[in-house]
Structure formats: structure tokens, C-alpha cells
Scaffold this active site. Structure first.
Site, PDB file in Angstrom:
ATOM      1  N   GLU A   1       3.454  -4.517   6.063  1.00  0.00           N
ATOM      2  CA  GLU A   1       2.905  -4.004   4.802  1.00  0.00           C
ATOM      3  C   GLU A   1       3.567  -4.671   3.597  1.00  0.00           C
ATOM      4  OE1 GLU A   1       0.340  -2.374   4.962  1.00  0.00           O
ATOM      5  OE2 GLU A   1       0.370  -1.317   6.875  1.00  0.00           O
TER       6      GLU A   1
ATOM      7  N   ASN B   1       1.629  -7.175   1.082  1.00  0.00           N
ATOM      8  CA  ASN B   1       1.526  -6.888  -0.354  1.00  0.00           C
ATOM      9  C   ASN B   1       1.875  -8.107  -1.204  1.00  0.00           C
ATOM     10  OD1 ASN B   1       0.613  -4.292  -0.168  1.00  0.00           O
ATOM     11  ND2 ASN B   1       2.615  -3.325  -0.458  1.00  0.00           N
TER      12      ASN B   1
ATOM     13  N   ARG C   1      -9.706  -1.869   1.490  1.00  0.00           N
ATOM     14  CA  ARG C   1      -8.343  -1.531   1.877  1.00  0.00           C
ATOM     15  C   ARG C   1      -8.117  -0.053   1.611  1.00  0.00           C
ATOM     16  NH1 ARG C   1      -5.409  -5.387   3.021  1.00  0.00           N
ATOM     17  NH2 ARG C   1      -3.534  -4.268   2.480  1.00  0.00           N
TER      18      ARG C   1
END
Lengths: 112, 160
Positions: free
Chosen positions: B54, B58, B110
Site C-alpha cells: 500500500e 501510494n 480504487r
């Protein structure tokens, strides 16, 4: 990630192996959307995740996106054979509440 | 003779790579292998993999939305715990409080769950960002087991 697609009647069965993350999500999206576009009669999507041992939020996002697509044609979607190693992200995200998990493809094929 | 208030790490790895999606898997597998030096359970290693994935995703998606940039990843083993630092020099986050909302997402495909997973799967997560300068995420996790059923004990002959 590898993806095998099979059309059974009005159902599209997608058997995925490998990781479902940022990199593989775009290929997954592309292939499923291509099949949905080609076969307009498909109204059920079955994702077999038996060979998937990693899913992150990018993977969940692309699964949710396909769910929205199949719902827009009044269809349904099922997850099959979700591994314990990935079930936690599905639970935390609440995705299990909107996309039911089944033990086998057969069971998903018989569900409506 | 400690020079800093922070403890000196017992071990560390540092990775620097381009913000390409294909490097996300590399990053999480490398960190998982490194973290296995501590007595984490397989489940905890899976959680570390998700958190790493994650944080790096990002950087790729949000840090450098229209270009490629450098992602720096540092993992320390310090005081029996794992400390992860993921940094980009990208566009930064204008509204950090909004970004932390579970449903916040800049993209309809998302789910806005990246930060939620990082917070849930690690013991601590801190994020600092400056628009135009970049973002840094620091996460820590301590093994819960006493080491009795750690990764090595469960899978003596397997690599992660």
C-alpha cells in the site's frame, strides 16, 4: 499474474493465479472488460481465487469495479476459494458483504 | 555512547527504485524476507506485505501521478521490532485529514483503503506530507508471538 477465462452459458469464470496488486490490476481489468464487451449476454462473473495468495487495495478496487459493471447489467458476482492469506483484506474492506464467497465454482454457478 | 535518543538498529536494508508498478511486488517480497529475521507469524508477514504494498503503491499512484520518480524504502530491525520508512519526493498530499478518511479515494476504481490497511496491519503508522515536496510514511510492527511459532519454525526449508 495469470488469468484464464472461460464462458459457461451466461457466466464468465475467471481463474486467477499470482498476485493481484497495482501492476496486475490493470491487466485483470483489461481482460475482463474485453470479455464483457464481447459477450453482452454475460450476467454472472465468477472469480476463482484459489491460486491467489496476495491481494491489496489495488486488487480489491479492480474487483469492485468489475462488480459495478456486472451489476449495471443486472448481473451477479461471486468469489470462489478465497485463501486464508487474503481473506483478511476482503473482510476488512467489507467486500464479502457485497460479493458473496463460495466454496467451489460449481456452487457459484448454481447461485443466482 | 548513544548519539541519538533513538536506538541504533540491529540491522537494516535500504532500497531505492523507480516508481513503476512492477516494483511494488519486489518491494513487498524484499521487506517480507527481511522482516522474517524477527519471530513474526506467517499471518503477520502477510500483513507486512500488504502494508508495504500500500505504501509503495501510494508513491507510484499519488506521489508521482504523471511522471516517474524515486521511491526510497528503509527497513530497520530495532528493539525487536520492524520499522518501515517509505518516502517519495512527489507532489505530496494537500489535505492529509481528508486522505485518511476510509472512503476517500481520488479514483472511482480504487477503494481508498490503502491507509486503512496500513493502520490496521501495523502497530503504528505516521504520515507526513508537504505539497510539492513529497510524502513520508513510517510504520512499526512488533511480533506478537514469543518466537515459538515463527516463520522459521513453520517453514524451515522454504523461502518466503
Amino acid at each position: 499474474m495469470k488469468l484464464q477465462l472461460e464462458k459457461i452459458g451466461r457466466t464468465l469464470v475467471a481463474r486467477i493465479s499470482g498476485d493481484l496488486d497495482l501492476e496486475s490490476a490493470s491487466l485483470f481489468r483489461e481482460k475482463i472488460d474485453e470479455a464483457l464487451l464481447e459477450y453482452e449476454m454475460i450476467n454472472r462473473l465468477v472469480l476463482n481465487l484459489a491460486e491467489v495468495d496476495f491481494v491489496d487495495s489495488s486488487g480489491l478496487g479492480v474487483i469492485l469495479g468489475r462488480y459495478k459493471k456486472i451489476r449495471s447489467r443486472m448481473g451477479s458476482m461471486f468469489l470462489v476459494q478465497v485463501n486464508p492469506s487474503v481473506s483478511k483484506v476482503f473482510e476488512l474492506s467489507g467486500l464479502f458483504k457485497i460479493i458473496p464467497a463460495k466454496d467451489s465454482e460449481q456452487e457459484a454457478l448454481q447461485s443466482s | 555512547m548513544p548519539e541519538q535518543s533513538e536506538s541504533r538498529p540491529d540491522n537494516f536494508v535500504q532500497l531505492t527504485f523507480l516508481s513503476k508498478p512492477e516494483n511494488v511486488a519486489f518491494a513487498r517480497v524484499a521487506i517480507a524476507a527481511f522482516a522474517a529475521q524477527l519471530p513474526f507469524t506467517l499471518e503477520e508477514i502477510d500483513e507486512i506485505k500488504v502494508a508495504t504494498s500500500e505504501a509503495v503503491s501510494n508513491c507510484v499512484i499519488h506521489g508521482y501521478p504523471d511522471s516517474l520518480g524515486i521511491v526510497s524504502l528503509k527497513a530497520d530491525l530495532v528493539d525487536g521490532m520492524l520499522r518501515l520508512e517509505v518516502k517519495d519526493d512527489g507532489v505530496g498530499i494537500a489535505d492529509l485529514a481528508a486522505a485518511k478518511e476510509p472512503t476517500f479515494s481520488t479514483d472511482p476504481e480504487r477503494m481508498g483503503l490503502g491507509l486503512v490497511f496500513m493502520e490496521s496491519f501495523m502497530d503504528e503508522m505516521q504520515i507526513e506530507s508537504e505539497p510539492g515536496r513529497g510524502t513520508i510514511v513510517v510504520m512499526t510492527k512488533r511480533p506478537t508471538s514469543s518466537g515459538q511459532e515463527n516463520v522459521h519454525a513453520q517453514q524451515p526449508d522454504h523461502e518466503l
